[in-house]
Motif scaffolding. Sequence first.
Motif, PDB file in Angstrom:
ATOM      1  N   PHE A   1     -80.719  31.392   6.339  1.00  0.00           N
ATOM      2  CA  PHE A   1     -80.090  32.653   6.728  1.00  0.00           C
ATOM      3  C   PHE A   1     -79.675  33.466   5.501  1.00  0.00           C
ATOM      4  O   PHE A   1     -79.737  34.703   5.523  1.00  0.00           O
ATOM      5  CB  PHE A   1     -78.886  32.384   7.622  1.00  0.00           C
ATOM      6  CG  PHE A   1     -79.236  31.691   8.917  1.00  0.00           C
ATOM      7  CD1 PHE A   1     -80.460  31.884   9.516  1.00  0.00           C
ATOM      8  CD2 PHE A   1     -78.339  30.819   9.529  1.00  0.00           C
ATOM      9  CE1 PHE A   1     -80.799  31.238  10.704  1.00  0.00           C
ATOM     10  CE2 PHE A   1     -78.664  30.175  10.712  1.00  0.00           C
ATOM     11  CZ  PHE A   1     -79.896  30.388  11.293  1.00  0.00           C
TER      12      PHE A   1
ATOM     13  N   PHE B   1     -81.144  36.264  16.556  1.00  0.00           N
ATOM     14  CA  PHE B   1     -80.799  37.527  15.897  1.00  0.00           C
ATOM     15  C   PHE B   1     -81.870  37.911  14.875  1.00  0.00           C
ATOM     16  O   PHE B   1     -82.370  39.045  14.875  1.00  0.00           O
ATOM     17  CB  PHE B   1     -79.426  37.378  15.232  1.00  0.00           C
ATOM     18  CG  PHE B   1     -79.029  38.535  14.366  1.00  0.00           C
ATOM     19  CD1 PHE B   1     -78.505  39.692  14.923  1.00  0.00           C
ATOM     20  CD2 PHE B   1     -79.165  38.461  12.987  1.00  0.00           C
ATOM     21  CE1 PHE B   1     -78.132  40.759  14.124  1.00  0.00           C
ATOM     22  CE2 PHE B   1     -78.793  39.532  12.182  1.00  0.00           C
ATOM     23  CZ  PHE B   1     -78.276  40.677  12.750  1.00  0.00           C
ATOM     24  N   TRP B   2     -82.242  36.982  14.000  1.00  0.00           N
ATOM     25  CA  TRP B   2     -83.218  37.298  12.962  1.00  0.00           C
ATOM     26  C   TRP B   2     -84.621  37.457  13.530  1.00  0.00           C
ATOM     27  O   TRP B   2     -85.420  38.226  12.976  1.00  0.00           O
ATOM     28  CB  TRP B   2     -83.208  36.213  11.891  1.00  0.00           C
ATOM     29  CG  TRP B   2     -82.001  36.272  11.006  1.00  0.00           C
ATOM     30  CD1 TRP B   2     -80.975  35.377  10.954  1.00  0.00           C
ATOM     31  CD2 TRP B   2     -81.701  37.292  10.055  1.00  0.00           C
ATOM     32  NE1 TRP B   2     -80.039  35.783  10.035  1.00  0.00           N
ATOM     33  CE2 TRP B   2     -80.462  36.952   9.466  1.00  0.00           C
ATOM     34  CE3 TRP B   2     -82.332  38.449   9.649  1.00  0.00           C
ATOM     35  CZ2 TRP B   2     -79.864  37.734   8.488  1.00  0.00           C
ATOM     36  CZ3 TRP B   2     -81.738  39.237   8.674  1.00  0.00           C
ATOM     37  CH2 TRP B   2     -80.526  38.873   8.099  1.00  0.00           C
TER      38      TRP B   2
ATOM     39  N   GLU C   1     -77.987  31.115  17.719  1.00  0.00           N
ATOM     40  CA  GLU C   1     -77.655  32.536  17.828  1.00  0.00           C
ATOM     41  C   GLU C   1     -78.233  33.331  16.667  1.00  0.00           C
ATOM     42  O   GLU C   1     -78.782  34.421  16.843  1.00  0.00           O
ATOM     43  CB  GLU C   1     -76.136  32.702  17.889  1.00  0.00           C
ATOM     44  CG  GLU C   1     -75.664  34.110  18.219  1.00  0.00           C
ATOM     45  CD  GLU C   1     -75.531  34.998  16.999  1.00  0.00           C
ATOM     46  OE1 GLU C   1     -75.650  36.234  17.137  1.00  0.00           O
ATOM     47  OE2 GLU C   1     -75.308  34.448  15.902  1.00  0.00           O
ATOM     48  N   ARG C   2     -78.146  32.785  15.463  1.00  0.00           N
ATOM     49  CA  ARG C   2     -78.682  33.473  14.289  1.00  0.00           C
ATOM     50  C   ARG C   2     -80.212  33.496  14.296  1.00  0.00           C
ATOM     51  O   ARG C   2     -80.820  34.476  13.845  1.00  0.00           O
ATOM     52  CB  ARG C   2     -78.190  32.804  13.017  1.00  0.00           C
ATOM     53  CG  ARG C   2     -76.710  32.977  12.720  1.00  0.00           C
ATOM     54  CD  ARG C   2     -76.368  34.382  12.287  1.00  0.00           C
ATOM     55  NE  ARG C   2     -76.047  35.265  13.398  1.00  0.00           N
ATOM     56  CZ  ARG C   2     -75.812  36.566  13.270  1.00  0.00           C
ATOM     57  NH1 ARG C   2     -75.895  37.134  12.081  1.00  0.00           N
ATOM     58  NH2 ARG C   2     -75.515  37.307  14.317  1.00  0.00           N
TER      59      ARG C   2
ATOM     60  N   MET D   1     -74.682  40.735   9.324  1.00  0.00           N
ATOM     61  CA  MET D   1     -75.756  39.753   9.211  1.00  0.00           C
ATOM     62  C   MET D   1     -75.266  38.411   8.698  1.00  0.00           C
ATOM     63  O   MET D   1     -75.917  37.380   8.907  1.00  0.00           O
ATOM     64  CB  MET D   1     -76.853  40.289   8.285  1.00  0.00           C
ATOM     65  CG  MET D   1     -77.598  41.479   8.830  1.00  0.00           C
ATOM     66  SD  MET D   1     -78.791  42.117   7.643  1.00  0.00           S
ATOM     67  CE  MET D   1     -79.391  43.567   8.529  1.00  0.00           C
ATOM     68  N   ARG D   2     -74.138  38.405   7.998  1.00  0.00           N
ATOM     69  CA  ARG D   2     -73.579  37.152   7.473  1.00  0.00           C
ATOM     70  C   ARG D   2     -72.649  36.476   8.471  1.00  0.00           C
ATOM     71  O   ARG D   2     -71.985  35.489   8.121  1.00  0.00           O
ATOM     72  CB  ARG D   2     -72.814  37.427   6.182  1.00  0.00           C
ATOM     73  CG  ARG D   2     -73.699  37.881   5.027  1.00  0.00           C
ATOM     74  CD  ARG D   2     -72.921  37.938   3.730  1.00  0.00           C
ATOM     75  NE  ARG D   2     -73.763  38.272   2.614  1.00  0.00           N
ATOM     76  CZ  ARG D   2     -73.900  39.510   2.137  1.00  0.00           C
ATOM     77  NH1 ARG D   2     -73.247  40.509   2.706  1.00  0.00           N
ATOM     78  NH2 ARG D   2     -74.696  39.737   1.110  1.00  0.00           N
ATOM     79  N   ARG D   3     -72.591  36.948   9.677  1.00  0.00           N
ATOM     80  CA  ARG D   3     -71.715  36.338  10.675  1.00  0.00           C
ATOM     81  C   ARG D   3     -72.147  34.901  10.951  1.00  0.00           C
ATOM     82  O   ARG D   3     -73.314  34.612  11.132  1.00  0.00           O
ATOM     83  CB  ARG D   3     -71.764  37.150  11.969  1.00  0.00           C
ATOM     84  CG  ARG D   3     -70.764  36.693  13.019  1.00  0.00           C
ATOM     85  CD  ARG D   3     -70.829  37.607  14.222  1.00  0.00           C
ATOM     86  NE  ARG D   3     -72.149  37.600  14.822  1.00  0.00           N
ATOM     87  CZ  ARG D   3     -72.515  38.390  15.834  1.00  0.00           C
ATOM     88  NH1 ARG D   3     -71.670  39.261  16.320  1.00  0.00           N
ATOM     89  NH2 ARG D   3     -73.740  38.316  16.329  1.00  0.00           N
ATOM     90  N   GLY D   4     -71.189  34.014  10.986  1.00  0.00           N
ATOM     91  CA  GLY D   4     -71.458  32.605  11.227  1.00  0.00           C
ATOM     92  C   GLY D   4     -71.608  31.773   9.975  1.00  0.00           C
ATOM     93  O   GLY D   4     -71.606  30.537  10.051  1.00  0.00           O
ATOM     94  N   GLU D   5     -71.731  32.418   8.799  1.00  0.00           N
ATOM     95  CA  GLU D   5     -71.906  31.656   7.567  1.00  0.00           C
ATOM     96  C   GLU D   5     -70.658  30.845   7.218  1.00  0.00           C
ATOM     97  O   GLU D   5     -70.759  29.722   6.716  1.00  0.00           O
ATOM     98  CB  GLU D   5     -72.271  32.592   6.412  1.00  0.00           C
ATOM     99  CG  GLU D   5     -73.686  33.133   6.481  1.00  0.00           C
ATOM    100  CD  GLU D   5     -74.065  33.899   5.231  1.00  0.00           C
ATOM    101  OE1 GLU D   5     -73.191  34.027   4.337  1.00  0.00           O
ATOM    102  OE2 GLU D   5     -75.212  34.354   5.135  1.00  0.00           O
TER     103      GLU D   5
ATOM    104  N   VAL E   1     -74.236  28.292  16.343  1.00  0.00           N
ATOM    105  CA  VAL E   1     -74.447  29.331  15.326  1.00  0.00           C
ATOM    106  C   VAL E   1     -75.914  29.407  14.928  1.00  0.00           C
ATOM    107  O   VAL E   1     -76.479  30.503  14.768  1.00  0.00           O
ATOM    108  CB  VAL E   1     -73.561  29.057  14.097  1.00  0.00           C
ATOM    109  CG1 VAL E   1     -73.901  30.021  12.956  1.00  0.00           C
ATOM    110  CG2 VAL E   1     -72.091  29.194  14.453  1.00  0.00           C
TER     111      VAL E   1
END
Length: 242
Positions: A179, A34-35, A30-31, A105-109, A27
Amino acid sequence: MDILDLFYKGGPAMWPLLILSILSLSVIFERLWFWLRILTQEKQIVDRILDAAQDNWQVAADIARLASHQPVGRFLYAPLRFPKTDAETFRLALEATAEDELAGMRRGEKLLEAVIALAPLLGLLGTVLGLIRALRAIRIGDLGTESTAGVTTGIGESLIATATGLIVAIISLIFYRLFQSFVVNQVKVFRKAGNEMELLYRQSPPDFSNSTSAIVPENFTPPRKPGKTKVSEPPEPPNASN
């Protein structure tokens, strides 16, 4: 003492901790990717769309459509997809799209939250199981003799699971907070860009019902100040023949 030796001495709780660490790292990487893609292109996309909207809404819509691979591009393109809109529809399209993009955008939190909560508990469980295993071999009559010398080593090895669980939880917590700060910053960016576009809309509402989509190159940069376009002079009339 190598890592593999520490892993086996940590007991059975090290296996679920290993799974949690792999999930957390997947995670995190990947994040981060993404960011990284968002933060390096976002400001340029917003400036291009808003600058184009001051002169030509059709060009702004085409630029936003080309930038739809970015969340802010999809956000600004949402109200420009409709042929005709009023102020209320324009705002609702922005708000609905902003909620969807921020949720993505909060995916994986949730996974990071689970790792932060479970990793210390699993480490503590491993330590308790190790202590039970170490103290079970002690007899009352053996206290103070050389037969209890290995108990101290067993207790020390049982603490490996607790240390591992804390390390996994701390690393996950650091990136979880990072994140979250990115998401909070995106809320500010979306609000500012949406308000500026809505102000431009109220000054000169677009009408796409009778217009055709213009072909806009991806590296197109509209002028910041309108009214500066240089108009070519008309050709001189030919000399009249006798």
